[in-house]
Design an enzyme around this catalytic site. Structure first.
Site, PDB file in Angstrom:
ATOM      1  N   TYR C 146      -2.029  69.190  -2.324  1.00  0.00           N
ATOM      2  CA  TYR C 146      -1.477  70.257  -3.161  1.00  0.00           C
ATOM      3  C   TYR C 146      -0.560  69.697  -4.237  1.00  0.00           C
ATOM      4  CZ  TYR C 146      -2.825  73.846   0.325  1.00  0.00           C
ATOM      5  OH  TYR C 146      -3.512  74.693   1.160  1.00  0.00           O
ATOM      6  N   LYS C 177      -8.116  69.661   2.042  1.00  0.00           N
ATOM      7  CA  LYS C 177      -7.932  71.096   1.833  1.00  0.00           C
ATOM      8  C   LYS C 177      -7.309  71.305   0.461  1.00  0.00           C
ATOM      9  CE  LYS C 177      -5.185  74.976   3.701  1.00  0.00           C
ATOM     10  NZ  LYS C 177      -3.837  75.256   4.228  1.00  0.00           N
TER      11      LYS C 177
END
Lengths: 274, 274, 274, 274, 274
Positions: C146, C177
């Protein structure tokens, strides 16, 4: 949280932790109301009261005094702490290793985490090491979860206290110690956020008998699992007397009125007892 | 504090520690009043005086000179210290490990902690490691407890000195070395805050015989357990002479007048001796 | 990436990771839409749904609740994470060691890396240690990649998400992810940049059934290997219902329309289903 | 200091250390006066001169060139050092571990400490580790004691140099290398402050034969135990010639005039030789 | 430098290192000119060309793809590297330990050092650990020596590049990779400063065949020991074709004209070939 990991410091699942690290955290000024309590012997003696499930002290006091009380007192090793001479962003020095605490005879460890401090990440990582070492030594884990520091205007709002107990659960505490959030509803919410882990209320600064017992009672009714208290016990003229009352409220489901009766203490606001 | 852990550096429970780390902390300027004392041999020789219960030095001096004196002198390994070339917030480098100090033959360790400094937490954690390693090697632990740095305007107020001795107790020192807080009452309070751990007064800069002995006497009468002294001994023309006087005051309960007599020293303020 | 290292947390090569670290990352507020999910028991129960290939939690929740579900749930140990009380540049505390996670029974680890943060280098080095320890314990490795912090104005542009998946590949994740980059083309590009390593889409905040399934469907069609989802499942009144739909889309190549049928859910925008 | 720990790098108790870490500390510019000396082979060859008691180099040069000279040259492993591309407060990277240096065949270690720098404490603690590891491997310890950084206006005053040698003694060096403090009196004072530990003068930048030998002579007469020199040897057209002169002055108590004669070098200021 | 330590990644003492860490350092944008090269399989395939003496990749790519190529490709483990999302002073995360790299099958390590950065000292100390661990595992050591950061206005001046190669020698690299300093004379000087250690030129961004081969040729003629190249190979439509030309220039002493002939490539500036 590991089921039963806190058994040594609970009684019927509840705790009354006598905290005595004020000489480090606040300095000698905290002993002025009851000068005899500057002497750890006096406080360990208080700790032999049947209401007390553990005494929380720093390393120096444990190594000097605990051996004489090990049959009558359960030791909670408060691993970190800092003097109030410290002027920086909230932080807490790790003064004691788990290995040494286990050797001295501790049954559980205590660790402060200041969520929201610029040192939060460092403190949480120190907690990780202590928590995992405690698991290896089969010691219970109590977190003093006290958000403070940059960005926290009010550290005792219901939301902050609910977050505090959740931090204890998520990071692996068996018991989390938090400030009273001001209402039974807020306490109940905080207790729910801890799920199966336990929550004990922090005793705070000295208040009168009825006030103190009433707050403890409302916390217990809201689902709290006990109390961690220092000044509100040892700063009194008769610490054993308030422990009688606390024992009634925490372990015997007594009302505040019944607890005051046990203590032989006059209510200051009799109307509030009805 | 662990009972008797300090036995090697005490005599009848009291200590006179001859501190000699000034070459590191202050630089060569401290040897100017008595140039012979720049030579560690001279100071170890002074350390053989029967009044001295331990000599406190840094690693380099210990490894070079202690072997020749190990039968006559008890070694207190001063583990940290910093030159006064350092311009930052008060801090102290750890110059010596406990393991090495034990190999060189130390019977105790000495460690400075500057409470209130922005480096307090780091220093206290370094102290933790040293203290726990000392326990493993059965060495006594002496803390130089000197609050200073950001936020401390006056580091020798009674409150600060009482906090200083309490830090020693809570963090695990057997003996805590503090500045004299200015009055017997303040000293007595500081001694009480140390509970069963010991307190020794710091000798400070050179003063005249009567003044120095009077301060030491009042500290002893207030409950102090001895003295840690450097300049007030080695900067004199006759270090052994003042040690005679200190021995009388510290170990033999002599009055200042009796101590001056033992020394053959004239009182500077005879009226004050009555 | 090591071939098959992620087998324990995939089914036919695809994953549906139920993430439940919101109590730490966001606080109790995330449980308000469905208060029962404050209780980890409820979420592990949801995690027994056949669609779920792993449940991702922090240490405290794993040690307390996983033992009761170890036959029905696969544990993904989310090793780092930080409360939103933290006001500093994006960073994440390492709350759990791989060694402890392996003992608790984890089959894979999860680790957040904030590329572009001033703490990027520190986080990447912590990831290195976790990744290599995971290899020693034969655990799969999932990176929450992220980018955020100083210098990133928009963390979900196609370029940033493509860089995010590449970081996962280059640094050694088995599965990375990432946020959905806004279009199938961008998702496809991000999947290509991960080469043989896998990419799962982050579920994000709660949206309606059709919207959510449509996004998941378009990610899967673009080559994604599944989903890591928290709020979009547990904040619904019926978490199991949406899992039925997700199972159809992710593992059974169902259309959104077919998935809504499986769920018994009405489309909100029927025209979009053609 | 440990008696005889420096024997491998001394001759009759005196040293002439040929320092050759300029490629790291100053860069290739230092080889311009005598380009052949960019090649470490040339410098090790110079190091076989009977005057040289040790050659001080960084790890990369030692591992590449020392094996071919190990019978003729004594290796002093310079463990730390930094390029002059570094723009920060004075500091020095630790480029070499003692363990590796011992394996390569070093007989002693060299370590720079910048007293007064904001990195003083960190450097002194790195020195501690190196010094104690050197003791375990029976290697001599040489400190480059160079106060500099914030707060030091003039790093070569007599007081600063006397403090420099004292730091070497207190912290555990066998030999301390300092700049020449400007006069024989100041050098003598600095030597006294080092007590039984040794002091060698730093060679500095290139000067003419008579000037250089005169300074070395006055340092030796003031009690110095030798010289650590780089540029003043290897930047000359004939490094071996100046070594002949230095050998006479340092090891054979020759006068400057006699040394110049040995060298076959004309005095530049004959009057000063009387 | 240790003689022959680099043998596994050289051929007749020369190297052509195919660098492929651009996905981490620059991001997916570097694959746009030749999208197939986003797939590590394609690049390892290129790496089987007989001109390539080693392929340099990060851990994640090595563990996923190297096993399939271990008989045809030599692995150079690039241990550190950072995304260009990083906005701070130049620094590089250590993403891979030497121990893990050795297990994966590496024959050498690669490590970036940014001399002159505010992180220089930290990076050099990380290099120390990697270099010494590489020696224990008999791996060659390649330093990417790229001065940059505070204080460096132009990182490719002849002086800076000469300093760069010297840093490689002094700190213990077997091969140092530097930017081309702009002229054969400057390259020759840089090669001399590396003494017996090797110097390879960095390939830089994509240029046309003749330009690129000419620069490589002039570097080789100036004494360089080869090339480390990424974009100038894999961004071309036909990476194998340019490798044919590079093989001729680097290993077979071909002229640029001969190399272009081998490639079947038309010169862009025929006059310059005379």
């Amino acid at each position: 949280m590991i089921p039963h990991a806190d058994e040594a410091i609970t009684r019927d699942g509840k705790s009354l932790i006598l905290a005595y690290d004020h000489g480090l955290e606040h300095g000698p000024v905290d002993f002025e109301p009851n000068p005899a309590t500057a002497d750890p012997d006096r406080v360990f003696e208080i700790g032999t009261h049947s209401a007390v499930t553990a005494v929380a002290v720093q390393k120096g006091i444990a190594e000097a005094y605990y051996p004489a009380y090990e049959d009558e007192v359960t030791l909670l090793a408060k691993l970190n702490g800092t003097s109030n001479l410290w002027m920086g962003e909230p932080n807490s020095a790790v003064n004691w290793t788990v290995e040494n605490a286990a050797e001295v005879g501790a049954d559980a460890i205590g660790f402060t985490v200041y969520g929201g401090s610029n040192h939060e990440i460092e403190m949480v990582e120190e907690f990780r090491d202590a928590q995992e070492a405690a698991r290896e030594h089969d010691l219970g884990v109590v977190m003093w979860s006290y958000p403070r520091g940059q960005g926290l205007k009010n550290a005792t709002t219901p939301d902050t206290i609910a977050y505090s107990t959740r931090l204890g659960l998520e990071l692996g505490a068996d018991i989390t110690k938090v400030k009273y959030p001001g209402s039974p509803e807020a306490m109940s919410h905080a207790v729910n956020m801890a799920a199966d882990s336990k929550v004990v209320m922090s005793g705070g600064s000295k208040t009168d008998d009825q006030d103190f017992l009433s707050t403890v009672k409302s916390a217990m009714d809201a689902g709290a699992d006990g109390l961690a208290v220092g000044r509100n016990v040892f700063q009194r003229d008769n610490p054993e007397q308030i422990l009688d009352g606390l024992e009634a409220v925490i372990f015997e489901e007594a009302s505040v009125k019944e607890a005051l009766d046990v203590m032989g203490s006059e209510p200051t606001d009799p109307a509030a007892l009805d």
